[in-house]
Structure formats: structure tokens, C-alpha cells
Design a protein around this motif. Sequence first.
Motif, mmCIF file in Angstrom:
data_model
loop_
_atom_site.group_PDB
_atom_site.id
_atom_site.type_symbol
_atom_site.label_atom_id
_atom_site.label_comp_id
_atom_site.label_asym_id
_atom_site.label_seq_id
_atom_site.Cartn_x
_atom_site.Cartn_y
_atom_site.Cartn_z
ATOM 1 N N ARG A 91 -12.050 4.399 -0.648
ATOM 2 C CA ARG A 91 -10.792 3.818 -0.206
ATOM 3 C C ARG A 91 -9.891 3.625 -1.418
ATOM 4 O O ARG A 91 -10.292 3.010 -2.406
ATOM 5 N N ILE A 92 -8.694 4.152 -1.340
ATOM 6 C CA ILE A 92 -7.749 4.118 -2.446
ATOM 7 C C ILE A 92 -6.552 3.274 -2.021
ATOM 8 O O ILE A 92 -5.820 3.660 -1.099
ATOM 9 N N PRO A 93 -6.349 2.129 -2.657
ATOM 10 C CA PRO A 93 -5.187 1.300 -2.292
ATOM 11 C C PRO A 93 -3.883 2.072 -2.507
ATOM 12 O O PRO A 93 -3.749 2.828 -3.474
ATOM 13 N N PHE A 94 -2.956 1.895 -1.586
ATOM 14 C CA PHE A 94 -1.682 2.593 -1.681
ATOM 15 C C PHE A 94 -0.657 1.825 -0.870
ATOM 16 O O PHE A 94 -0.934 1.412 0.260
ATOM 17 N N ALA A 95 0.518 1.625 -1.448
ATOM 18 C CA ALA A 95 1.576 0.875 -0.760
ATOM 19 C C ALA A 95 2.252 1.767 0.263
ATOM 20 O O ALA A 95 3.232 2.448 -0.025
ATOM 21 N N ALA A 96 1.689 1.822 1.458
ATOM 22 C CA ALA A 96 2.244 2.649 2.524
ATOM 23 C C ALA A 96 1.889 2.029 3.863
ATOM 24 O O ALA A 96 0.812 1.441 4.019
ATOM 25 N N ALA A 97 2.786 2.174 4.827
ATOM 26 C CA ALA A 97 2.530 1.625 6.155
ATOM 27 C C ALA A 97 1.451 2.411 6.883
ATOM 28 O O ALA A 97 0.729 1.874 7.717
ATOM 29 N N GLN A 98 1.347 3.704 6.560
ATOM 30 C CA GLN A 98 0.368 4.577 7.190
ATOM 31 C C GLN A 98 -0.812 4.822 6.254
ATOM 32 O O GLN A 98 -0.635 4.973 5.037
ATOM 33 N N ALA A 99 -2.001 4.855 6.818
ATOM 34 C CA ALA A 99 -3.190 5.238 6.064
ATOM 35 C C ALA A 99 -3.476 6.708 6.320
ATOM 36 O O ALA A 99 -3.440 7.174 7.458
#
Length: 441
Positions: A262-270
Amino acid sequence: MHAALRPLLAAVLCCAAGWAGAAIPLQRWTQPDGAEVYLVESPAIPMVDVQIDFDAGSRRDPAAQAGLAAVTAGQAGKGIAVSGAEPGLDENALGEAWADLGASFGASAGRDRMSFSLRSLTYPDLLPRAVALAARQLAAPAFDAAVWQRDRERMGAALRESYTRPGPVAGRAFAALVYGGHPYGFEPTEQTLAAISVADMRRLYAQAVLPCRAKVSVVGAVTRGEADALVRQLLARLPQARCAPLPPVGEVPPLAKAEERRIPFAAAQAQVLIGQPGIRRDDPDFFAMLVGNHILGAGGFVSRLTHEVREARGLSYGVSSDFAPGRHAGAFTIGLSTRANQADQAIAVARETLARFVADGPTEAELQAAKDNLVGGFALRLDSNRKLLANVSNIAWNDLPLDYLDTWTQRVQAVTAAQIRQTFARVLQPDRMVTVVVGGS
């Protein structure tokens, strides 16, 4: 576009589409220098398409120089070196020369092969000049250090930009986990590009781009004799060396256990990717896998994954599955995007749907619907000269039977539900797949 090309475009589509309903007379022969030639004569319009393939794809890239094959192919089109009394051409002059002819010649590299493609009208005042220019470009690419330095900086900027988007981030992480150190999983970075010099490109090119390693596919308004002469001229300037066997490339290792990243990312969608190494192109159950995957996730709105993940639960706008077979086992991939707070549920449903399909296979109704869809869409695989050329080069590169296109629909129709179930159970291990999630943490 050359003015003479414009009135021919509609004719190209109409004439090429006609192949879908008739036998395709594919001819094959080997020239004295070892080049293998595959030809489909298509005399209805005065045009020819040629693709030349060499065993020089990224599977042969050193790990520290990931991207070598791709940049070598790209730089091969950035000018022609001086050769005897013939002056060199920089990239601008070369582009103008092709524009003046209304023809095109370019190179690209995929995982397994480096490909050169020529398209030209067959008019006697154009084709010989186009072939002569292509032969010069093929034999003596400039590989200019200043041009490479400029392009390397541009590629570095493009890479840095890609790190700001979740899709490329997920793709790189997924490839590294699925391929486990195999070259199929190598991705270029700023560091690997910095390690590539024009000397490295010239070395790769000299080793790989030889007539004895060429597989040449030709589609167009040329006879066998004309095609043979055309290919001879295209390859005549290359070194006429005997080809020693290229070093073998190891196989993709199977996965030993499930792994999740799992890679954290500032996005509304995974962005979610689930998969494992799949099949080689020469797998005898290729057609069972093709039909089965259409039912599982490649068939759009009629696929199982779309029904379970999107329609029944509204967890994703789009979900699909894909096999990418090559000389080695390409990845099997389930891909989807979903709201960050629904990622775990979407992953669970996708995994359950896959496991149930591997265990039970398709229903007879699903199988018939998939066959009808695939057979009904077969004409779209041949509805342009470029698509026909792609199919011929696929036959050439993978050593498929010359009647492969003529028997394609029969091979699809012959697949049974039991074959799909057995093949998926043999190839896929749902409990040992990797999962990459970018965002949603």
C-alpha cells in the motif's frame, strides 16, 4: 500527409476489412542472408506497409541500464550518419525528407522486440526513394550525443511528472513485485537513463540489427518478387554477418506467496492492481485463456468482474482483467480504481470473483456469449492495413501457423468450459497474488 495519400484513406479501410471474410494468403520464405519474410499481397490500393522485427527488446536490458532498448530505438530516428560520399542528415532534415516523400519510417521497442516500420505509396517515383532512405536510416543512425543529452533531460522530466500520478506509481510497484527481478519488470529511472551512452546504443544496435536476425512482415500492393527485392534493399546496408546465438533470458519466477503493498497518495481515488505471472505466448492453452479472460474481465460490461464490482455493488467505474503473454510469462492483471474508503471492499470482491471463476469456470451461457462477441468482432482486428500488418508480424514473431488468421474463429469456437476451468486452475493461484494499492491509506 502527402497529398496523394488523402483520397486513399477510405479505400484502405474498405479493402483491408475485406480480409475478415476471406482466406488470407500469407506467404513465407527465407532470404540467403537469413532474413525471414512474411507477405500478404493486397493490390487494391497502391500502398505498402513493412515491419522489421529484431530480438532486441527490453528483456535484454541490463538492470542498471533499464530503458536501453527503448532509447536506442528512439534515437535511431534522430538523424543519419555520414556514409562515404553520402552526407549525413540531422533529425530536422530527416523529418523533412520523409515528409517530402509522403512516407514514414520509425522504430520502437517493446519487451521482446525492436521494430522498424515503413509505410509508403507504391508509385514508381516514390517507393524506391522511400526504401532507399529507410535503408540508410536503418544502417547508419547518427546516435548523436548532444541529441541524446537533450532527450534524456526531457525523459527525466517526464519521469518526474509521472511520479505525481497514481497510475504510473502503481504500475511500477506492481511490475517489480510480479516479475521478481526478471527484465520484464525493469522500469527506466533517471539513474538508469544517466547510465546509458550513445556507445551503449551503438553496441546494442550492432549486435541485434542484422539481416540474419530479421523477421520482416509486408502487407500491400507488391508481388512476392517485388517484396523480396524491397526487403533485400532495406537490409542490404547492414553488416552481412553470421549470427551467433543470443544469450538466453531466464524465465519469470513464480510467486511463492501473496504480497500486498500500500502506497500512500493524496488522491480521492485508489488505484488497485492484483495479479501474478501469467502465460507465455506459446502456451498451448492460449485460446482457452483468451476466451476465459473475455468472460472474467476483458469483455467490458458483460464480464464477471464488471458485474460483481461495478454493477452489483457500485464499487468502481471500471474494472478489467488482462493477460500480457510474450516470450516469457507476462503478467495477469486485475485493475480497478475506486473511492479510497471503498478500496478494501473492492479488493475483496475482485479476489472472491476471481477465486470463484478459477474454481468453477464459466457457465455455458457465458461461454457462448463470449464466443459470439469475439467471433463477431474479428473483422475489427483486420479493418486496416496497419492492423493486418500487426497480425502478420504477430504470426512471424511467434512462429504461428501461416493459416493462423484463417483458423482463428474456429479455434475460438472449439474452446470448452472444461478447458477454460482447467487452464485457469493450472495458470492462476488466487491465494499467491500480489496486490498494489496507491491511495486509500
